[in-house]
Design a protein around this motif. Structure first.
Motif, PDB file in Angstrom:
ATOM      1  N   LEU A  30      28.723  50.709  22.590  1.00  0.00           N
ATOM      2  CA  LEU A  30      29.645  49.933  21.739  1.00  0.00           C
ATOM      3  C   LEU A  30      30.410  49.348  23.071  1.00  0.00           C
ATOM      4  O   LEU A  30      31.192  50.056  23.967  1.00  0.00           O
ATOM      5  CB  LEU A  30      30.604  50.625  20.944  1.00  0.00           C
ATOM      6  CG  LEU A  30      31.286  50.051  19.870  1.00  0.00           C
ATOM      7  CD1 LEU A  30      30.255  49.331  18.890  1.00  0.00           C
ATOM      8  CD2 LEU A  30      31.896  51.449  19.004  1.00  0.00           C
ATOM      9  N   HIS A  73      35.836  54.616  28.910  1.00  0.00           N
ATOM     10  CA  HIS A  73      36.224  54.601  30.340  1.00  0.00           C
ATOM     11  C   HIS A  73      36.212  55.656  30.927  1.00  0.00           C
ATOM     12  O   HIS A  73      36.566  56.789  30.497  1.00  0.00           O
ATOM     13  CB  HIS A  73      37.933  53.960  30.181  1.00  0.00           C
ATOM     14  CG  HIS A  73      38.290  53.316  31.187  1.00  0.00           C
ATOM     15  ND1 HIS A  73      38.747  53.966  32.494  1.00  0.00           N
ATOM     16  CD2 HIS A  73      38.284  51.848  31.952  1.00  0.00           C
ATOM     17  CE1 HIS A  73      38.967  53.043  33.444  1.00  0.00           C
ATOM     18  NE2 HIS A  73      38.712  51.998  32.872  1.00  0.00           N
ATOM     19  N   ARG A  74      36.035  55.457  32.249  1.00  0.00           N
ATOM     20  CA  ARG A  74      35.805  56.777  33.096  1.00  0.00           C
ATOM     21  C   ARG A  74      36.970  57.427  33.232  1.00  0.00           C
ATOM     22  O   ARG A  74      37.234  58.642  33.326  1.00  0.00           O
ATOM     23  CB  ARG A  74      35.386  56.303  34.651  1.00  0.00           C
ATOM     24  CG  ARG A  74      35.253  57.317  35.779  1.00  0.00           C
ATOM     25  CD  ARG A  74      34.481  58.667  35.267  1.00  0.00           C
ATOM     26  NE  ARG A  74      33.117  58.086  35.201  1.00  0.00           N
ATOM     27  CZ  ARG A  74      32.264  58.156  36.020  1.00  0.00           C
ATOM     28  NH1 ARG A  74      32.604  58.109  37.446  1.00  0.00           N
ATOM     29  NH2 ARG A  74      31.001  57.636  35.897  1.00  0.00           N
ATOM     30  N   ARG A 101      46.039  48.283  28.492  1.00  0.00           N
ATOM     31  CA  ARG A 101      45.735  46.876  28.652  1.00  0.00           C
ATOM     32  C   ARG A 101      45.113  46.451  27.265  1.00  0.00           C
ATOM     33  O   ARG A 101      45.534  45.209  26.935  1.00  0.00           O
ATOM     34  CB  ARG A 101      44.778  46.594  29.972  1.00  0.00           C
ATOM     35  CG  ARG A 101      45.392  47.275  31.093  1.00  0.00           C
ATOM     36  CD  ARG A 101      44.529  47.014  32.351  1.00  0.00           C
ATOM     37  NE  ARG A 101      43.318  47.955  32.048  1.00  0.00           N
ATOM     38  CZ  ARG A 101      42.191  48.002  32.721  1.00  0.00           C
ATOM     39  NH1 ARG A 101      41.876  47.215  33.713  1.00  0.00           N
ATOM     40  NH2 ARG A 101      41.202  48.669  32.216  1.00  0.00           N
ATOM     41  N   HIS A 131      43.103  47.622  39.353  1.00  0.00           N
ATOM     42  CA  HIS A 131      43.060  49.115  38.309  1.00  0.00           C
ATOM     43  C   HIS A 131      42.326  50.148  39.313  1.00  0.00           C
ATOM     44  O   HIS A 131      41.497  50.937  39.092  1.00  0.00           O
ATOM     45  CB  HIS A 131      41.784  48.675  37.143  1.00  0.00           C
ATOM     46  CG  HIS A 131      42.300  49.554  36.154  1.00  0.00           C
ATOM     47  ND1 HIS A 131      41.336  50.352  35.669  1.00  0.00           N
ATOM     48  CD2 HIS A 131      43.206  49.655  35.507  1.00  0.00           C
ATOM     49  CE1 HIS A 131      42.017  51.177  34.438  1.00  0.00           C
ATOM     50  NE2 HIS A 131      43.115  50.739  34.368  1.00  0.00           N
TER      51      HIS A 131
END
Ligand code: SDX
Length: 424
Positions: free
Chosen positions: A300, A305-306, A314, A229
């Motif tokens: 949560l 995500h950055r 995904r 990733h």
């Protein structure tokens, strides 16, 4: 490569900096010359820093695109398998049938670990977190291969790849067996990669064990979805460790350590614990409110995500796989899966998550599949580490295969300036 310039006016000076364009993604400003001007850039958390050039994985966070050597993750998850993706990530192209066969057989011939490595486990308590064990035993692999530790030699780099790809499932299964007080199961070369892992996890010497093909296929897809990733925290850790010339086993042990955190790979374990704490769809609003409350550290897990400010591609494939696996296992009404889907629906309808562009990430659904496969929650991040080993290795290999320098960031210093030690 510099076909454009950026102009910076600072402290009464005008500085011209080269600008480079990649084949995709944002242009980069080459700021290396700033140190000669007595300036540093400042980017805690590396939000807008390209630390290297790479050709392995491309992510477009706004469009939810993930490519491995140009191939979309959705197509690889559907049509490829983990070992083929390993080949692709290392060598840059999909293998021919002959290359794939040779690659698979070579991996199979490296699945056993040195018998003396078994003794390392006895030093751990049975209730040790398996990630703590993996940090130790993966780094310790470098103590067994003195004959192939010259990583300026491509052949030594390649044998390290095979050893790491092949031995990670064996070591991971050993962590589980050790925690259960059961004997380690030796790998079986008649089984495919994912089936062999499930066999080493759940077989015992007492009776024959049949691997469920549905679970094996799901595990292989989970491995593929976690393979690489780009420059995430653990991969950047591996690159930085490798930049000092450390061996790949030690570098990947550092990647395992970085992955363990709940903000990164540890999130899959945290998601399952969160879903179990929620326990009932009626309690979802209470947790959504806690996630929005600045005074509450609760987040949560599996959301945000950055890079992705849209769906993590995904997560979409993982959710579809989750649905398929649970249905095929006859537990389509799995309560945790229902809570997860309801939580996703409510969160995505909430303005807080929409404004901050918080979507489910790779960790949100993976744990539900792993749990259905009978894998304990404490092993979830170990599975992530197993799968990400090829990504870590590929980035280390890409870096050390060309010219590189030791990574050595600087800082904005706001501490005491020089002062005299008090006379006593
Ligand atoms: C992985 O980098 C990768 O590629 C990683 C990975 C990979 O394959 O290697 O994709 C794997 O690590 C996936 C992420 C797994 N982690 C989690 O699911 C943990 C929960 N998520 C967050 O901790 C967070 O979203 C991060 C760590 C993933 C991203 O952190 P950032 O980019 O530093 O974002 P941030 O913490 O600055 O959040 C921005 C805002 C903040 O609010 P404000 O300060 O702007 O008011 O969004 C809020 C945060 O409070 N926010 C959340 C949230 N995530 C961010 N609020 C509630 N719940 C969340 N999950």
């Amino acid at each position: 490569m510099a076909d454009k310039k950026a102009t910076l006016s600072v402290n009464g000076k005008t500085i011209e900096l080269p600008v480079y364009s990649g084949t995709a993604g944002p242009d980069v400003i080459d700021v290396r010359g700033l140190v000669q001007e007595g300036l540093f850039t400042y980017d805690p958390g590396f939000v807008s820093t390209a630390a290297c050039e790479s050709q392995i994985t491309y992510i477009d966070g706004s469009k939810g695109i993930l490519l491995h050597r140009g191939y979309p993750i959705e197509q690889l998850a559907e049509k490829s398998d983990y070992l083929e993706v390993c080949y692709l990530l290392i060598y840059g192209e999909l293998p021919t049938a002959a290359q794939a066969e040779k690659f698979r057989n070579t991996v199979k011939n490296h699945t056993m670990v040195h018998e003396q490595l078994n003794h390392f486990f006895n030093g751990f308590r049975r209730d040790a977190h398996p990630m703590a064990i993996m940090c130790g035993v993966v780094g310790a692999l470098s103590a067994f291969y003195h004959d192939t530790m010259d990583f300026s030699d491509e052949l030594h780099r390649e044998i390290a790849a095979f050893r790491l790809i092949a031995k990670m499932p064996t070591l991971a299964a050993m962590c589980y067996k050790y925690s259960m007080g059961q004997p380690f199961m030796y790998p079986r070369n008649d089984l495919d990669y994912a089936s062999n892992f499930l066999y080493m996890m759940f077989a015992t010497p007492c009776e024959n064990y049949q691997v469920n093909p549905v679970l094996a296929r799901a595990m292989d897809r989970i491995f593929t979805l976690h393979a690489d990733h780009e420059q995430n925290a653990s991969t950047s850790t591996v690159r930085l460790a490798g930049s000092s010339g450390a061996n790949p086993f030690a570098c990947i042990a550092s990647g395992i350590a970085a992955l363990w955190g709940p903000a990164h790979g540890g999130a899959n374990e945290a998601v399952l614990n969160m879903l179990m704490e929620i326990g009932d769809e009626e309690r979802i609003p209470e947790f959504i409110e806690r996630a929005k409350d600045k005074n509450d550290p609760f987040r949560l897990m599996g959301f945000g995500h950055r890079v992705y400010k849209n769906f993590d591609p995904r997560a979409k494939v993982m959710k579809k796989t989750c649905d398929e696996v649970l249905s095929e296992l006859g537990c389509a009404d799995d309560p945790l899966f229902r809570i997860a889907m309801k939580l996703e629906q409510i969160a995505l309808e909430d303005p807080y998550f929409a404004e901050k562009k918080l979507y489910p990430n790779v960790d949100f659904y993976s744990g539900i599949i792993l749990r259905a496969a009978g894998i304990p929650v404490s092993m979830f991040t170990v599975i992530f580490a197993m799968a990400r080993t090829i990504g870590w290795f590929s980035h280390w290999h890409e870096m050390v295969s060309g010219p590189y320098r030791i990574g050595r960031p600087r800082q904005l210093y706001t501490g005491h300036t020089s002062r005299e030690y008090p006379q006593k």
